[in-house]
Motif scaffolding. Structure first.
Motif, PDB file in Angstrom:
ATOM      1  N   ASP A  27       0.823  -1.216   0.000  1.00  0.00           N
ATOM      2  CA  ASP A  27       0.000   0.000   0.000  1.00  0.00           C
ATOM      3  C   ASP A  27       0.851   1.258   0.000  1.00  0.00           C
ATOM      4  O   ASP A  27       0.353   2.345  -0.260  1.00  0.00           O
ATOM      5  N   GLY A  28       2.114   1.090   0.326  1.00  0.00           N
ATOM      6  CA  GLY A  28       3.025   2.213   0.310  1.00  0.00           C
ATOM      7  C   GLY A  28       4.451   1.714   0.357  1.00  0.00           C
ATOM      8  O   GLY A  28       4.720   0.619   0.834  1.00  0.00           O
ATOM      9  N   VAL A  29       5.353   2.527  -0.147  1.00  0.00           N
ATOM     10  CA  VAL A  29       6.760   2.148  -0.171  1.00  0.00           C
ATOM     11  C   VAL A  29       7.620   3.383  -0.005  1.00  0.00           C
ATOM     12  O   VAL A  29       7.237   4.479  -0.427  1.00  0.00           O
ATOM     13  N   LEU A  30       8.745   3.219   0.651  1.00  0.00           N
ATOM     14  CA  LEU A  30       9.776   4.240   0.674  1.00  0.00           C
ATOM     15  C   LEU A  30      11.104   3.537   0.809  1.00  0.00           C
ATOM     16  O   LEU A  30      11.158   2.344   1.097  1.00  0.00           O
ATOM     17  N   TYR A  31      12.163   4.268   0.569  1.00  0.00           N
ATOM     18  CA  TYR A  31      13.499   3.688   0.601  1.00  0.00           C
ATOM     19  C   TYR A  31      14.339   4.396   1.653  1.00  0.00           C
ATOM     20  O   TYR A  31      14.266   5.608   1.803  1.00  0.00           O
ATOM     21  N   ARG A  32      15.108   3.592   2.375  1.00  0.00           N
ATOM     22  CA  ARG A  32      16.066   4.163   3.316  1.00  0.00           C
ATOM     23  C   ARG A  32      17.217   4.775   2.527  1.00  0.00           C
ATOM     24  O   ARG A  32      17.349   4.554   1.326  1.00  0.00           O
ATOM     25  N   GLU A  33      18.053   5.517   3.227  1.00  0.00           N
ATOM     26  CA  GLU A  33      19.205   6.136   2.567  1.00  0.00           C
ATOM     27  C   GLU A  33      20.119   5.096   1.938  1.00  0.00           C
ATOM     28  O   GLU A  33      20.762   5.367   0.926  1.00  0.00           O
ATOM     29  N   ASP A  34      20.170   3.891   2.515  1.00  0.00           N
ATOM     30  CA  ASP A  34      21.034   2.838   1.972  1.00  0.00           C
ATOM     31  C   ASP A  34      20.356   2.056   0.841  1.00  0.00           C
ATOM     32  O   ASP A  34      20.898   1.077   0.336  1.00  0.00           O
ATOM     33  N   GLY A  35      19.145   2.482   0.449  1.00  0.00           N
ATOM     34  CA  GLY A  35      18.430   1.831  -0.648  1.00  0.00           C
ATOM     35  C   GLY A  35      17.490   0.731  -0.215  1.00  0.00           C
ATOM     36  O   GLY A  35      16.773   0.173  -1.035  1.00  0.00           O
ATOM     37  N   GLY A  36      17.464   0.397   1.083  1.00  0.00           N
ATOM     38  CA  GLY A  36      16.573  -0.650   1.576  1.00  0.00           C
ATOM     39  C   GLY A  36      15.107  -0.234   1.486  1.00  0.00           C
ATOM     40  O   GLY A  36      14.752   0.899   1.818  1.00  0.00           O
ATOM     41  N   LEU A  37      14.276  -1.158   1.028  1.00  0.00           N
ATOM     42  CA  LEU A  37      12.855  -0.878   0.843  1.00  0.00           C
ATOM     43  C   LEU A  37      12.088  -1.023   2.164  1.00  0.00           C
ATOM     44  O   LEU A  37      12.264  -2.009   2.881  1.00  0.00           O
ATOM     45  N   ILE A  38      11.255  -0.054   2.447  1.00  0.00           N
ATOM     46  CA  ILE A  38      10.350  -0.108   3.596  1.00  0.00           C
ATOM     47  C   ILE A  38       8.942  -0.256   3.039  1.00  0.00           C
ATOM     48  O   ILE A  38       8.487   0.545   2.229  1.00  0.00           O
ATOM     49  N   HIS A  39       8.270  -1.283   3.474  1.00  0.00           N
ATOM     50  CA  HIS A  39       6.980  -1.738   2.956  1.00  0.00           C
ATOM     51  C   HIS A  39       5.862  -1.335   3.930  1.00  0.00           C
ATOM     52  O   HIS A  39       6.023  -1.473   5.145  1.00  0.00           O
ATOM     53  N   PHE A  40       4.763  -0.821   3.395  1.00  0.00           N
ATOM     54  CA  PHE A  40       3.595  -0.481   4.222  1.00  0.00           C
ATOM     55  C   PHE A  40       2.385  -1.220   3.683  1.00  0.00           C
ATOM     56  O   PHE A  40       2.121  -1.204   2.476  1.00  0.00           O
ATOM     57  N   GLN A  41       1.662  -1.879   4.581  1.00  0.00           N
ATOM     58  CA  GLN A  41       0.435  -2.586   4.201  1.00  0.00           C
ATOM     59  C   GLN A  41      -0.652  -2.242   5.215  1.00  0.00           C
ATOM     60  O   GLN A  41      -0.423  -2.277   6.419  1.00  0.00           O
ATOM     61  N   SER A  42      -1.824  -1.909   4.710  1.00  0.00           N
ATOM     62  CA  SER A  42      -2.966  -1.569   5.548  1.00  0.00           C
ATOM     63  C   SER A  42      -4.077  -2.588   5.323  1.00  0.00           C
ATOM     64  O   SER A  42      -4.471  -2.820   4.178  1.00  0.00           O
TER      65      SER A  42
END
Length: 152
Positions: free
Chosen positions: A46-61
């Protein structure tokens, strides 16, 4: 906000239409700083962003009227693995059955993934679980900026 009031607000939210819950899930994603996914079929993200090191952060609702169960844990795990997330934030409407947690955390390869299991009550009442998540994801504190009047 008192937990009793937060719980009743959460009940009101989970009893809205599926379309409104999708819109609300996207709004949560956006306010948290995630790039919101599309309405409808979203590939488990449902959403995504990336950390400074390129790691994906996943959001699910999943703003369900029921506690999330084993099947939801399987889906979350599959989405984390598929998207190679380094961090995952799940927002549940009411909460999680114990079987959800047992199943999710018995899956392999999650040792390196930071997982935050939030509920609407956590967010609305700003519980300890909410504050632990804010430590890793400071943008969670921006939830105060949601204009709840737009969700009628």
């Amino acid at each position: 906000m008192e937990q009793y009031i937060a719980y009743n607000l959460a009940l009101g939210i989970v009893n809205t239409s599926p379309q409104r819950k999708q819109e609300l899930g996207r709004a949560f994603a956006e306010v948290l700083g995630f790039q919101p996914g599309p309405l409808g079929s979203d590939g488990g993200i449902d959403g995504v962003l990336y950390r400074e090191d390129g790691g994906l952060i996943h959001f699910q609702s999943k703003l369900s009227q029921l506690e999330l169960d084993v099947e939801h844990a399987k889906l979350l795990y599959a989405d984390i693995m598929y998207h190679r997330a380094v961090c995952s934030v799940m927002l549940a409407g009411i909460g999680y059955k114990e079987t959800f947690r047992q199943r999710l955390f018995k899956h392999p390869y999650l040792e390196q993934v930071s997982i935050h299991l939030l509920t609407l009550v956590d967010v609305l009442a700003k519980t300890d679980t909410y504050y632990l998540s804010v430590k890793e994801l400071p943008k969670l504190s921006l939830l105060d900026r949601i204009d709840w009047r737009q969700f009628r």
